[in-house]
Design a protein around this motif. Structure first.
Motif, PDB file in Angstrom:
ATOM      1  N   ALA A 166       0.820  -1.202   0.000  1.00 37.39           N
ATOM      2  CA  ALA A 166       0.000   0.000   0.000  1.00 37.39           C
ATOM      3  C   ALA A 166       0.857   1.256   0.000  1.00 37.39           C
ATOM      4  O   ALA A 166       1.982   1.259   0.479  1.00 37.39           O
ATOM      5  N   MET A 167       0.296   2.369  -0.489  1.00 40.29           N
ATOM      6  CA  MET A 167       0.999   3.652  -0.497  1.00 40.29           C
ATOM      7  C   MET A 167      -0.008   4.770  -0.314  1.00 40.29           C
ATOM      8  O   MET A 167      -1.204   4.556  -0.369  1.00 40.29           O
ATOM      9  N   GLY A 168       0.505   5.964  -0.106  1.00 40.57           N
ATOM     10  CA  GLY A 168      -0.382   7.124  -0.064  1.00 40.57           C
ATOM     11  C   GLY A 168      -0.670   7.575   1.342  1.00 40.57           C
ATOM     12  O   GLY A 168      -0.087   7.122   2.316  1.00 40.57           O
ATOM     13  N   GLY A 169      -1.643   8.483   1.481  1.00 42.15           N
ATOM     14  CA  GLY A 169      -2.013   9.030   2.783  1.00 42.15           C
ATOM     15  C   GLY A 169      -1.986  10.536   2.782  1.00 42.15           C
ATOM     16  O   GLY A 169      -2.379  11.170   1.810  1.00 42.15           O
ATOM     17  N   LYS A 170      -1.507  11.118   3.854  1.00 45.54           N
ATOM     18  CA  LYS A 170      -1.599  12.557   4.092  1.00 45.54           C
ATOM     19  C   LYS A 170      -0.601  13.357   3.246  1.00 45.54           C
ATOM     20  O   LYS A 170       0.536  12.969   3.076  1.00 45.54           O
ATOM     21  N   SER A 171      -1.050  14.507   2.774  1.00 47.42           N
ATOM     22  CA  SER A 171      -0.156  15.412   2.063  1.00 47.42           C
ATOM     23  C   SER A 171       0.835  16.043   3.034  1.00 47.42           C
ATOM     24  O   SER A 171       0.462  16.520   4.093  1.00 47.42           O
ATOM     25  N   LYS A 172       2.113  16.045   2.690  1.00 48.12           N
ATOM     26  CA  LYS A 172       3.133  16.593   3.578  1.00 48.12           C
ATOM     27  C   LYS A 172       3.020  18.106   3.746  1.00 48.12           C
ATOM     28  O   LYS A 172       3.523  18.661   4.699  1.00 48.12           O
ATOM     29  N   THR A 173       2.363  18.754   2.782  1.00 46.73           N
ATOM     30  CA  THR A 173       2.280  20.207   2.844  1.00 46.73           C
ATOM     31  C   THR A 173       0.902  20.701   3.279  1.00 46.73           C
ATOM     32  O   THR A 173       0.618  21.887   3.208  1.00 46.73           O
ATOM     33  N   ASN A 174       0.050  19.819   3.735  1.00 44.46           N
ATOM     34  CA  ASN A 174      -1.322  20.192   4.055  1.00 44.46           C
ATOM     35  C   ASN A 174      -1.400  21.255   5.143  1.00 44.46           C
ATOM     36  O   ASN A 174      -1.985  22.317   4.950  1.00 44.46           O
ATOM     37  N   ILE A 175      -0.811  21.006   6.305  1.00 46.24           N
ATOM     38  CA  ILE A 175      -0.871  21.970   7.396  1.00 46.24           C
ATOM     39  C   ILE A 175      -0.027  23.210   7.066  1.00 46.24           C
ATOM     40  O   ILE A 175      -0.337  24.326   7.508  1.00 46.24           O
TER      41      ILE A 175
END
Length: 334
Positions: free
Chosen positions: A214-223
């Motif tokens: 599996a891969m993916g998830g939260k954007s590193k630049t979101n916050i």
């Protein structure tokens, strides 16, 4: 004051439509409600002298203990300072200088700029306005949801799973007159950003998954994007609040028809600028609170800047100015 600088390549259709209809530059109220545009805010050219700001407090007031421990306070303070600097309207006093003054004056940990010490800080630092800032909310994953093949409850087995995560950052920033301790502006703003994540294969739950590579998830630049938006909103409101506040400097020396000003190229002084000269009298102190409410001033004339050095300028008398002395106040004439 400001406008949205929208690139002509790689922008979404809404932005393209705005460009085609030639609705920029200029902030249009309807568009300030759209979060995406705050990432693109820029400021028009400014030719006047720069007001000096000093960030005297930057506090973490996030109520949630878990999220409070995650707040990158130093990074956010640097980002706020940069946002002020990029307006080309302010000179920021170095944080080390601020900390040194506060330690030397032994000010209390809370409410110090609401006391008479605000004027002392401003005088020592040469700052016209003091900045108190606090992070009041920090939620790196305010809301999220997902969907995918073989979903069971909040989990997805096999196929593709999507999740949307919204991050939020709220700040309160107060601008205080360093002479009178008066609160000029108090701004509370929230920035947010939402990003989609992708999960593939195996069994996925939230940001994690098991099996199937599996891969993916939260954007590193979101916050980070949420913080950028919040800072842009805060600084925009502060610029609006201060735009009619005249820049003030002081007379360092008055001799042979020349007035030496305590500001130079470092604060945006330019040859030809006109300054109002105010003779400074006795400070007016509230007997109940001890707050300095101002000073007895009298306009005695005007002068024009004829020479600009790195950290000071020289002006010649244009009218009046009889009895001008060291410590008198100079105001920029718009």
């Amino acid at each position: 004051v400001a406008y949205f600088d929208i690139p002509r390549k790689g922008i979404h259709r809404r932005a393209q439509k705005i460009l085609v209809e030639d609705m920029m530059p200029g902030i249009i109220e309807d568009y300030t409600k759209q979060e995406d545009f705050w990432y693109l805010v820029k400021y028009s050219d400014y030719k006047g002298p720069k007001q000096r700001l000093a960030v005297v407090e930057f506090e973490n007031k996030v109520p949630d203990r878990q999220f409070k421990a995650m707040v990158p306070l130093a990074d956010l303070e640097s980002q706020l300072v940069s946002a002020f600097f990029e307006t080309n309207r302010y000179m920021l006093v170095e944080r080390k200088a601020v900390d040194k003054v506060i330690q030397e004056q032994d000010f209390g940990a809370s409410g110090r700029v609401a006391k008479p010490s605000a004027a002392q800080i401003g005088q020592i630092l040469g700052a016209q306005f003091l900045v108190q800032a606090s992070v009041t909310q920090y939620i790196p994953d305010a809301a999220s949801f997902g969907a995918g093949g073989g979903a069971i409850g909040k989990q997805a087995a096999g196929g593709i799973a999507f999740n949307r995560e919204r991050c939020e950052l709220s700040m309160n920033v107060r601008i205080i007159d360093a002479t009178t301790s008066e609160i000029i502006a108090s701004v509370q703003k929230t920035g947010w950003n939402a990003a989609w994540g992708l999960g593939m294969g195996g069994v996925g739950a939230g940001d994690s998954s098991v099996g199937g590579g599996a891969m993916g998830g939260k954007s590193k630049t979101n916050i980070g994007r949420a913080a950028e938006s919040c800072m842009a909103k805060v600084v925009y409101e502060i610029v609006r609040a201060l735009k009619d506040k005249a820049w003030q400097g002081a007379v360092m020396l008055a001799k042979d028809g020349k007035i030496y000003v305590n500001a130079g190229e470092n604060l945006g002084m330019q040859v030809g600028m006109k300054l109002r000269v105010l003779s400074k009298g006795e400070e007016l102190v509230d007997p109940d609170t001890g707050l300095v409410l101002g000073a007895d001033t009298t306009e005695i004339g005007t002068c024009t800047v004829v020479e600009v050095k790195d950290k000071y300028s020289i002006a010649t008398v244009k009218s009046g100015c009889e009895g001008v002395k060291k410590g008198d106040i100079l105001e920029f004439i718009f």
